[in-house]
Design a protein around this motif. Structure first.
Motif, mmCIF file in Angstrom:
data_model
loop_
_atom_site.group_PDB
_atom_site.id
_atom_site.type_symbol
_atom_site.label_atom_id
_atom_site.label_comp_id
_atom_site.label_asym_id
_atom_site.label_seq_id
_atom_site.Cartn_x
_atom_site.Cartn_y
_atom_site.Cartn_z
ATOM 1 N N CYS A 205 0.845 -1.181 0.000
ATOM 2 C CA CYS A 205 0.000 0.000 0.000
ATOM 3 C C CYS A 205 0.882 1.233 0.000
ATOM 4 C CB CYS A 205 -0.912 -0.018 1.227
ATOM 5 S SG CYS A 205 -2.075 1.349 1.284
ATOM 6 N N ASN A 206 0.634 2.145 -0.914
ATOM 7 C CA ASN A 206 1.499 3.301 -1.045
ATOM 8 C C ASN A 206 0.669 4.557 -1.240
ATOM 9 O OD1 ASN A 206 3.903 4.788 -1.376
ATOM 10 N ND2 ASN A 206 3.591 4.768 -3.589
ATOM 11 N N SER A 208 1.044 8.523 -2.214
ATOM 12 C CA SER A 208 1.968 9.463 -2.806
ATOM 13 C C SER A 208 1.401 10.874 -2.733
ATOM 14 C CB SER A 208 2.249 9.085 -4.266
ATOM 15 O OG SER A 208 3.032 10.078 -4.897
ATOM 16 N N ILE A 213 -2.852 9.663 -4.930
ATOM 17 C CA ILE A 213 -3.352 8.332 -5.254
ATOM 18 C C ILE A 213 -2.878 7.344 -4.190
ATOM 19 C CG2 ILE A 213 -3.283 6.423 -6.906
ATOM 20 C CD1 ILE A 213 -4.807 8.731 -8.001
ATOM 21 N N THR A 215 -2.541 3.380 -3.621
ATOM 22 C CA THR A 215 -2.519 2.171 -4.428
ATOM 23 C C THR A 215 -2.474 0.948 -3.523
ATOM 24 O OG1 THR A 215 -1.314 3.334 -6.170
ATOM 25 C CG2 THR A 215 -1.334 0.931 -6.266
ATOM 26 N N ILE A 217 -2.099 -3.099 -3.826
ATOM 27 C CA ILE A 217 -1.690 -4.132 -4.760
ATOM 28 C C ILE A 217 -1.811 -5.496 -4.088
ATOM 29 C CG2 ILE A 217 0.152 -4.986 -6.257
ATOM 30 C CD1 ILE A 217 1.314 -2.181 -6.259
ATOM 31 N N LYS A 223 -5.311 -4.981 -8.595
ATOM 32 C CA LYS A 223 -4.784 -3.677 -8.215
ATOM 33 C C LYS A 223 -5.912 -2.661 -8.126
ATOM 34 C CE LYS A 223 -1.412 -0.204 -9.773
ATOM 35 N NZ LYS A 223 -0.419 0.122 -10.828
ATOM 36 N N GLU A 225 -6.456 1.514 -7.534
ATOM 37 C CA GLU A 225 -5.939 2.872 -7.365
ATOM 38 C C GLU A 225 -7.092 3.758 -6.909
ATOM 39 O OE1 GLU A 225 -2.162 3.077 -10.435
ATOM 40 O OE2 GLU A 225 -4.007 4.145 -10.932
ATOM 41 N N TYR A 226 -6.916 4.370 -5.756
ATOM 42 C CA TYR A 226 -7.974 5.160 -5.145
ATOM 43 C C TYR A 226 -7.580 6.623 -5.195
ATOM 44 C CZ TYR A 226 -11.932 5.791 -1.956
ATOM 45 O OH TYR A 226 -13.129 6.148 -1.384
ATOM 46 N N ASP A 227 -8.329 7.401 -5.954
ATOM 47 C CA ASP A 227 -8.028 8.822 -6.130
ATOM 48 C C ASP A 227 -8.458 9.589 -4.881
ATOM 49 O OD1 ASP A 227 -7.470 11.328 -7.017
ATOM 50 O OD2 ASP A 227 -8.790 11.274 -8.767
#
Length: 312
Positions: A205-206, A208, A213, A215, A217, A223, A225-227
């Motif tokens: 989990c990252n 940024s 976002i 992420t 994985i 996968k 991606e959560y905005d």
């Protein structure tokens, strides 16, 4: 090892626990699809009897949902119920875990005492791992069985069913509770000095600061991606809430859109208030406070958080 065998081993291990959780009945649904092959064979036989020629390079007749009575009754209806039960179970278990995490000190101390003085944080992380694995295994099982359905019937009904689940908020990968769980993991990781533990070796989990976002994985190329950009102020969400439809907003922005005061709270919005993004009605009543995400932002982007806090 095939996924069916892996999922069976996982289910057998889960059955040994003292808490029942609904799962995708992967093995039973595969048997339903095996029976449905007779439907496809009958369609081919009927086509041949009508003088139509089929070879290896020609597409087989499509068995649509409306004409496949066996699937209509025994496949999609059962799968929808399972998806609903899984989503409900997952959200309630994450909710209980997060309530324990944010509980007053004395309450957490008593819980820890009942666990025979186990490491409180380690116990929390183990519960996170169990929930993540639960979501991961059922998501993959759902995807594979729907893909197999489309392969057997030469249709896109499985893909359409998946889109329908997302529209009805039965897709775990779109659940704000999964994002809360990911933020909780990152907060634990921060408290451990930023070193991932072996417990989360299969989960990445990252967050940024570029593009806002998050992420998640999972294995098997799953996968999400959560905005984390607020659709109203177009900045990273601050004091974030996710409405019942899953769209995240700053608390102040969501309150403004619903014409309520911030001190009243998002859930004070009218029942006819619509999500500013998807225009769905009634999503404010099921809004989820993303406290763990707010805490994560406060730890990772201290200066930004202070500036937003001051402006708010």
């Amino acid at each position: 090892m095939k996924f069916g065998e892996i999922f069976l081993e996982y289910r057998q291990a889960e059955e040994g626990s003292d808490k029942f959780c609904p799962h995708v009945e992967y093995k039973r649904l595969k048997k339903v699809l095996k029976s449905c092959r007779a439907c496809k064979a009958a369609a081919l036989k009927e086509s041949d009897s009508n003088g139509q020629r089929h070879d290896d390079h020609q597409t087989s007749p499509t068995c649509q949902l409306e004409s496949c009575q066996l699937c209509d009754q025994n496949f999609f209806s059962e799968l929808k119920k399972e998806a609903s039960d899984i989503a409900c179970c997952f959200s309630s278990r994450v909710r209980r875990l997060l309530q324990l995490h944010s509980a007053p000190g004395i309450q957490r101390y008593l819980v820890t005492l009942c666990q025979c003085f186990k490491n409180d944080q380690l116990a929390m992380m183990q519960k996170c791992q169990i929930l993540i694995e639960y979501a991961m295994m059922n998501v993959i099982a759902m995807q594979k069985i729907l893909k197999k359905y489309d392969k057997v019937h030469c249709s896109v009904n499985g893909r359409n069913f998946k889109s329908k689940m997302r529209a009805e908020h039965l897709e775990i990968l779109q659940s704000p509770w999964l994002i809360k769980l990911g933020a909780l993991y990152l907060n634990f990781n921060e408290s451990n000095g930023g070193t991932s533990t072996e417990i989360f070796s299969q989960f990445s989990c990252n967050l940024s600061d570029t593009g806002s976002i998050m992420t998640l994985i999972f294995p098997d190329s799953v996968k999400l991606e959560y905005d984390l950009t607020c659709p109203i102020c177009l900045d990273t969400v601050f004091n974030p809430y996710a409405l019942g439809c899953g769209h995240p907003f700053c608390k102040s922005c969501a309150c403004t859109a619903a014409s309520v005061m911030i001190f009243q709270g998002i859930k004070a919005a009218s029942d006819v208030s619509k999500c500013p993004v998807c225009r769905e009605v009634g999503t404010y009543a099921n809004a989820v406070n993303m406290m763990e995400l707010d805490l994560l932002q406060k730890k990772r982007f201290k200066q930004y958080w202070k500036e937003r806090h001051a402006s708010e």
